[in-house]
Design a protein around this motif. Sequence first.
Motif, short mmCIF file in Angstrom:
data_model
loop_
_atom_site.label_atom_id
_atom_site.label_comp_id
_atom_site.label_asym_id
_atom_site.label_seq_id
_atom_site.Cartn_x
_atom_site.Cartn_y
_atom_site.Cartn_z
N ILE A 22 0.83 -1.21 0.00
CA ILE A 22 0.00 0.00 0.00
C ILE A 22 0.86 1.26 0.00
CG2 ILE A 22 -1.82 1.27 1.24
CD1 ILE A 22 -2.88 -1.39 0.16
N ALA A 23 1.96 1.25 0.76
CA ALA A 23 2.83 2.43 0.82
C ALA A 23 3.39 2.75 -0.56
CB ALA A 23 3.96 2.18 1.81
N ASP A 24 3.79 1.69 -1.31
CA ASP A 24 4.29 1.92 -2.67
C ASP A 24 3.19 2.47 -3.57
OD1 ASP A 24 6.73 1.02 -1.90
OD2 ASP A 24 6.58 -0.96 -2.83
N CYS A 25 1.98 1.97 -3.35
CA CYS A 25 0.81 2.42 -4.12
C CYS A 25 0.60 3.93 -3.97
CB CYS A 25 -0.44 1.75 -3.53
SG CYS A 25 -1.11 0.51 -4.60
N ARG A 26 0.75 4.37 -2.72
CA ARG A 26 0.46 5.77 -2.41
C ARG A 26 1.44 6.72 -3.12
NH1 ARG A 26 -0.67 4.93 3.95
NH2 ARG A 26 -2.86 4.31 3.83
N LYS A 27 2.65 6.21 -3.37
CA LYS A 27 3.65 7.08 -3.98
C LYS A 27 3.21 7.57 -5.36
CE LYS A 27 7.43 4.93 -1.47
NZ LYS A 27 8.35 3.79 -1.57
N SER A 28 2.62 6.65 -6.14
CA SER A 28 2.11 7.10 -7.44
C SER A 28 0.59 7.16 -7.29
CB SER A 28 2.50 6.12 -8.53
OG SER A 28 1.83 4.90 -8.36
N ASN A 29 0.08 8.33 -7.39
CA ASN A 29 -1.33 8.53 -7.04
C ASN A 29 -2.28 8.17 -8.19
OD1 ASN A 29 -3.33 9.17 -5.34
ND2 ASN A 29 -3.16 11.39 -5.56
N VAL A 30 -2.15 6.94 -8.70
CA VAL A 30 -3.07 6.52 -9.77
C VAL A 30 -3.75 5.22 -9.37
CG1 VAL A 30 -1.82 7.61 -11.68
CG2 VAL A 30 -1.17 5.32 -10.96
N TRP A 31 -4.92 4.98 -9.96
CA TRP A 31 -5.65 3.75 -9.66
C TRP A 31 -4.92 2.54 -10.24
CZ3 TRP A 31 -9.85 3.42 -6.51
CH2 TRP A 31 -10.42 4.63 -6.13
N LYS A 32 -4.95 1.46 -9.48
CA LYS A 32 -4.24 0.26 -9.94
C LYS A 32 -5.15 -0.98 -9.86
CE LYS A 32 0.40 1.74 -8.58
NZ LYS A 32 0.03 2.95 -7.83
N ILE A 33 -4.69 -2.04 -10.52
CA ILE A 33 -5.38 -3.33 -10.47
C ILE A 33 -4.56 -4.24 -9.55
CG2 ILE A 33 -5.93 -5.40 -11.85
CD1 ILE A 33 -6.33 -3.47 -14.23
#
Length: 591
Positions: A22-33
């Motif tokens: 989740i922390a890595d997800c937050r770095k790039s603020n785009v929706w992911k699958i």
Amino acid sequence: MAAGSDHGLKGVVWKRVKETIIADCRKSNVWKILILDPFTTKLLSSCCKMSDLMSEKITIVEDLYKSREPVPEMKAIYFMPPTAKCVEAFISDFKTKPKYKGAYVYFTDYCPDDLFNKMKLYCAKYIRVCKEINISFMPQEAQVFTCDNPGAFQSIYSPNNQDKQKTLETLADQLVTLCATLDEYPGVRYKKDNNMENAKILAELVDNKLARHYQLDDSGKKKGKTQAQLLIVERGFDPVSPILHELTYQAMAYDLIDIQNDTYKYKSKDGSEKQALLNEDDMLWVKLRHNHIAEVSAQIPKMVKEISASKKQPDGKITISHLAQMMKKMPSFRKQLTEKTVHLQLAEDCMHHYSNNVEKLCKAEQDLAVGSDVDGVKVKDPMRTLLPVLLHPYSTHDKIRAVLLYIFSLNGTTDENLSKLIQHVKIEDEREFILNWKQLGVPIITSSSGSRKPTRRDRSQEQTYNLSRWTPVIKDVMEDAVENKLDTKEWPHQSECPAAWNGSGAVSARQKHKASAQDERRTGSRLIIFVIGGICFSEMRCAYEVTQAVKSCEVIIGSTHILTPTSLLDDIKALSKGPMETLTIEERSNA
């Protein structure tokens, strides 16, 4: 987060997922699958909800093995075990025509070099992140974990199986990820058994793998042992607990009622089919699950009455404002009542079985297991205790359970006696239910050498119900470990033990001691127990009871999987099948 999941093992796992994926997800603020395999699907759904993922910009969760529509403008997160099958599926997503803009890959465990190199070869330019996050165990409850591997029972105990060493290696890897997730480097001990080597082998494997894992941590410093102890033991060390009829709510429900995947199916009063999930999001379940059925049956109707009473208007007049207030309150009332209704129904179901035949069985079972009757008078002739059970029209399964308890109480019987018993229960064609226990190192036919039965703690002063006098052997072990009374001959140290467990820092359950910094609950010591070959619900309960009593030490219990008496007997019977047939058992248990 669901209220029940924010503490204990599930909370720890979710925190780890948040700190990494989740922390890595937050770095790039785009929706992911998010793409998961069956294991990681189960893992994530045990500790979070879809809404938790949505709030972290994960738009959709997909199955790694199913055919998926390409979404080339989106990035995908892959969370999966480092197996050849998963890596193949991942490569095929990018090899010819990439399905996604980029891949963030998270492995549950250490990825072997050959698989990693294969991924690099075909997909290097699409991989943005590749990490190992060390969670390859399943958090089952606050203090219970499994390796989610019921098939391990066959691999380890079937005389026809070739993959025992590989299974033990995998279990060792999973135990290392448990320790890593808890940030523990425990001293390792195992239960010595002259007939069985599995606990010793697993202890060696875990110890070596832990040393390798902690050789150098991220800061470049070598990690020393923490205030934790890991005990490894085999299923055969207490054959009684998983076979007895238990009368505490959770154990009883899973034994007598067909609950699959923690889902209880029942008919409501209007005849409609309903189902409820029995997990830690249901706070009433958490509150009641370890209570005796007599207490549960008394408590739930009281709770329902209290809710109903609080709904009635004191003056009997119903005004519009009253109605509006009630409507506002209704959803919570409805939720509260539904929760209570589920347990009212489940407790009623349990009691129905109990009054039909379980009550009569329990007396004989307890006498055989404990070796004495309610008044403490020693059972001199166990056959006299067993016979009434065999003569009564109980189910064959119940009779097999009673016969096993009789044999366990004697530490094995003669060939001739066993043949008579098998004829009596009419299981001539299914004698494996009894004979195959020898594969677990449990004496069935008396040998001249005869193994010793463990000496038990004296619990004669403890308050118990007459039909619940038996205490699982694991509870003795937990208490002895916490009080530093485990015999080193019976429980050899695989590795040096941290100070908290070598006498100087013993945590006594009886002694009142000042809470030093290392001794505070949760930050204090941890006792982790792993049972090879399955644990039963009464053993899970012991972990909570001992933690509750001691406060300064948290007990966590885990196993390859969770057993019910029926599933254990089916597994025991299947041990004599050939290796080809055992595949179907594994498939059944993984289904």
